[in-house]
Design a protein around this motif. Structure first.
Motif, mmCIF file in Angstrom:
data_model
loop_
_atom_site.group_PDB
_atom_site.id
_atom_site.type_symbol
_atom_site.label_atom_id
_atom_site.label_comp_id
_atom_site.label_asym_id
_atom_site.label_seq_id
_atom_site.Cartn_x
_atom_site.Cartn_y
_atom_site.Cartn_z
ATOM 1 N N SER A 126 0.831 -1.212 0.000
ATOM 2 C CA SER A 126 0.000 0.000 0.000
ATOM 3 C C SER A 126 0.861 1.255 0.000
ATOM 4 O O SER A 126 1.758 1.401 0.828
ATOM 5 N N SER A 127 0.537 2.160 -0.910
ATOM 6 C CA SER A 127 1.278 3.424 -0.947
ATOM 7 C C SER A 127 1.024 4.227 0.331
ATOM 8 O O SER A 127 1.782 5.115 0.669
ATOM 9 N N TYR A 128 -0.055 3.887 1.071
ATOM 10 C CA TYR A 128 -0.332 4.565 2.337
ATOM 11 C C TYR A 128 0.215 3.796 3.542
ATOM 12 O O TYR A 128 0.086 4.258 4.674
ATOM 13 N N GLY A 129 0.747 2.601 3.325
ATOM 14 C CA GLY A 129 1.230 1.795 4.452
ATOM 15 C C GLY A 129 0.117 1.322 5.373
ATOM 16 O O GLY A 129 0.353 0.968 6.519
ATOM 17 N N ASN A 136 -10.962 8.792 1.085
ATOM 18 C CA ASN A 136 -11.223 9.987 1.900
ATOM 19 C C ASN A 136 -10.645 9.865 3.303
ATOM 20 O O ASN A 136 -11.317 10.160 4.296
ATOM 21 N N GLY A 137 -9.446 9.343 3.372
ATOM 22 C CA GLY A 137 -8.787 9.261 4.677
ATOM 23 C C GLY A 137 -9.287 8.125 5.569
ATOM 24 O O GLY A 137 -8.855 7.995 6.703
ATOM 25 N N GLN A 138 -10.235 7.303 5.038
ATOM 26 C CA GLN A 138 -10.752 6.169 5.818
ATOM 27 C C GLN A 138 -10.234 4.864 5.224
ATOM 28 O O GLN A 138 -10.022 4.769 4.019
ATOM 29 N N PHE A 215 -0.062 7.950 7.124
ATOM 30 C CA PHE A 215 -0.822 8.933 7.917
ATOM 31 C C PHE A 215 -1.566 8.157 9.005
ATOM 32 O O PHE A 215 -1.866 6.976 8.851
ATOM 33 N N GLY A 216 -1.826 8.842 10.095
ATOM 34 C CA GLY A 216 -2.650 8.276 11.161
ATOM 35 C C GLY A 216 -2.062 7.028 11.789
ATOM 36 O O GLY A 216 -0.845 6.812 11.745
#
Ligand code: PBG
Length: 325
Positions: A126-129, A136-138, A215-216
Motif C-alpha cells: 500500500s502506498s499509504y502503508g 477519503n482518509g478512511q 498517515f494516522g
C-alpha cells in the motif's frame, strides 16, 4: 517444625523438576517469520532487529533448508515490496508473479514438506502503508476484503499451505474461506490474526518491511489494548467464519488474552512474539542487563503456559539451539 506438605520436595533437583514440569517447548511449537526482498544473494540485517535478516529468494530457500534440518516445520512469509509497485489497492499483492508468489513456489519446490504460511494484508503493498484501501482518509472495509480474498487465492495457487490474514478487517475470514472453496483450494488453511491489537511494539517490523502507515494509525481496525472480552468475540467469530487457527498478537503484554482465547475456542491458538518484544530482549542483552538465552526460554515458555499451541517468533532458531544444548 512439622509440616504436612512441603512444596519444595518437587523442586529439589533438576531430575525432579524436569519430571514435574507442566510446560515443554519443542521445535514443533515454532513458526518462523521470514522477510523476503528482491535481488540475488542478499542478506540484510534489520537495524532494529539485530541478528535478524531480510533475504533474497535464493537465500530464503537456504534458510528454509536449514530450518527444516533443525526440526522447524513452519515459516510465515512477509515480503518487502518495491516502492514503485505500491498503490492504494495493493495491486501487486495479487500479481501471480509477485515476490510473495515466487517465494512460495521456490520454497515449496525445494522443501515441499515445510508448512508455508503467508501474510495476507495490504500494508507492504500500500502506498499509504495501511492494511486496507484508503478512501477519503478512511480505511474502507468491504473493498479491502475483496482484495484480501483474491490475495489468499493467489497465495494458494502458488502453493501456500496456510494464509494468515493480519489486517483485522471485518468479515475477511468468511470471505477468504468462500473464495478458497470456490477455487477448489479445499486443503488451504487459514490462520487468522483474530485478536490483533494496535501496538507500539510493531515498530521494528515496519522498519523491516518499510511499511509504516503514511498517515494516522491503525486504531480503526486493530484492537484497543484496553479490551479483553472483545478478543473473545473476535476469535469466536473467526472460528465461525472458518479459521483453522486463531492468533493473539502481540505476545508478552497479552498473555491474559492468550489464556482467555484458549479457554473459549476449540481450535489451536497461536501467539505472535513480535518484533518489539524481540528488540527489547536483544537490547537488554547487549547492555549486559539480562542473560539472552535464559530470557528467550522463559519468554517462550510463558506463551505455552498461557495456552498457546503455536508461537510465531524471531527466536525460533535460538530456542532450538538452546533446547538441544
Ligand atoms: C501488518 C503486520 C504487522 C505485523 C505483522 N503483520 C505490523 C502492523 O500491523 O503494523 C507485525 C509483526 C511484528 O511486529 O513482529 N499486516
Amino acid at each position: 517444625m512439622y509440616l504436612q506438605r512441603r512444596n519444595r520436595i518437587l523442586r529439589q533437583s533438576p531430575a525432579i523438576r524436569s519430571m514435574v514440569a507442566e510446560t515443554m517447548l519443542t521445535p514443533n511449537d515454532f513458526i518462523v517469520p521470514l522477510f523476503i526482498t528482491e535481488g540475488e544473494n542478499i542478506t540484510q540485517e534489520i537495524a532494529s532487529m539485530p541478528n535478524y535478516f531480510r533475504y533474497s529468494i535464493d537465500n530464503t530457500v537456504k534458510e528454509v533448508k536449514e530450518l527444516w534440518r533443525m526440526g522447524i516445520k513452519s515459516v510465515l512469509l512477509f515480503v518487502k515490496s518495491k516502492d514503485e509497485l505500491k498503490d492504494n489497492k495493493g495491486t501487486e499483492a495479487i500479481n501471480p508473479n509477485g515476490l510473495m508468489q515466487r517465494s512460495i513456489k521456490a520454497i515449496k519446490d525445494t522443501v515441499p514438506e515445510m508448512l508455508v504460511m503467508t501474510d495476507v494484508a495490504l500494508d507492504p503493498f500500500s502506498s499509504y502503508g495501511h492494511d486496507g484501501i484508503v478512501e477519503n482518509g478512511q480505511i474502507v472495509n468491504d473493498p479491502t476484503v475483496e482484495v484480501l480474498a483474491q490475495m489468499s487465492v493467489s497465495h494458494a495457487q502458488a502453493g501456500a499451505d496456510f494464509v494468515a490474514p493480519s489486517d483485522m478487517m471485518d468479515g475477511r475470514i468468511g470471505a477468504i474461506r468462500k473464495a478458497l472453496e470456490e477455487n477448489n483450494f479445499i486443503n488451504t488453511g487459514i490462520m487468522a490474526y483474530s485478536a490483533k491489537y494496535a501496538s507500539c511494539f510493531y515498530g521494528p517490523f515496519r522498519d523491516a518491511l518499510d511499511s509504516a502507515p503514511g498517515f494516522g494509525d491503525k486504531k480503526t481496525y486493530q484492537m484497543d489494548y484496553a479490551n479483553r472480552i472483545e478478543a473473545v468475540k473476535e476469535a469466536l467469530m473467526d472460528v465461525e467464519e472458518g479459521a483453522d487457527i486463531v492468533m493473539v498478537k502481540p505476545g508478552l503484554p497479552y498473555l491474559d488474552i492468550v489464556r482467555e482465547v484458549k479457554n473459549a475456542v476449540d481450535v489451536p491458538v497461536s501467539v505472535y512474539n513480535i518484533s518489539g518484544e524481540y528488540a527489547m530482549i536483544k537490547a537488554a542483552a547487549k547492555m549486559g542487563w539480562i542473560d539472552e538465552d535464559k530470557a528467550i526460554l522463559e519468554t517462550l515458555t510463558s506463551f505455552k503456559r498461557a495456552g498457546a499451541d503455536l508461537i510465531a517468533t524471531y527466536f525460533a532458531k535460538d530456542a532450538v539451539r538452546i533446547l538441544n544444548h
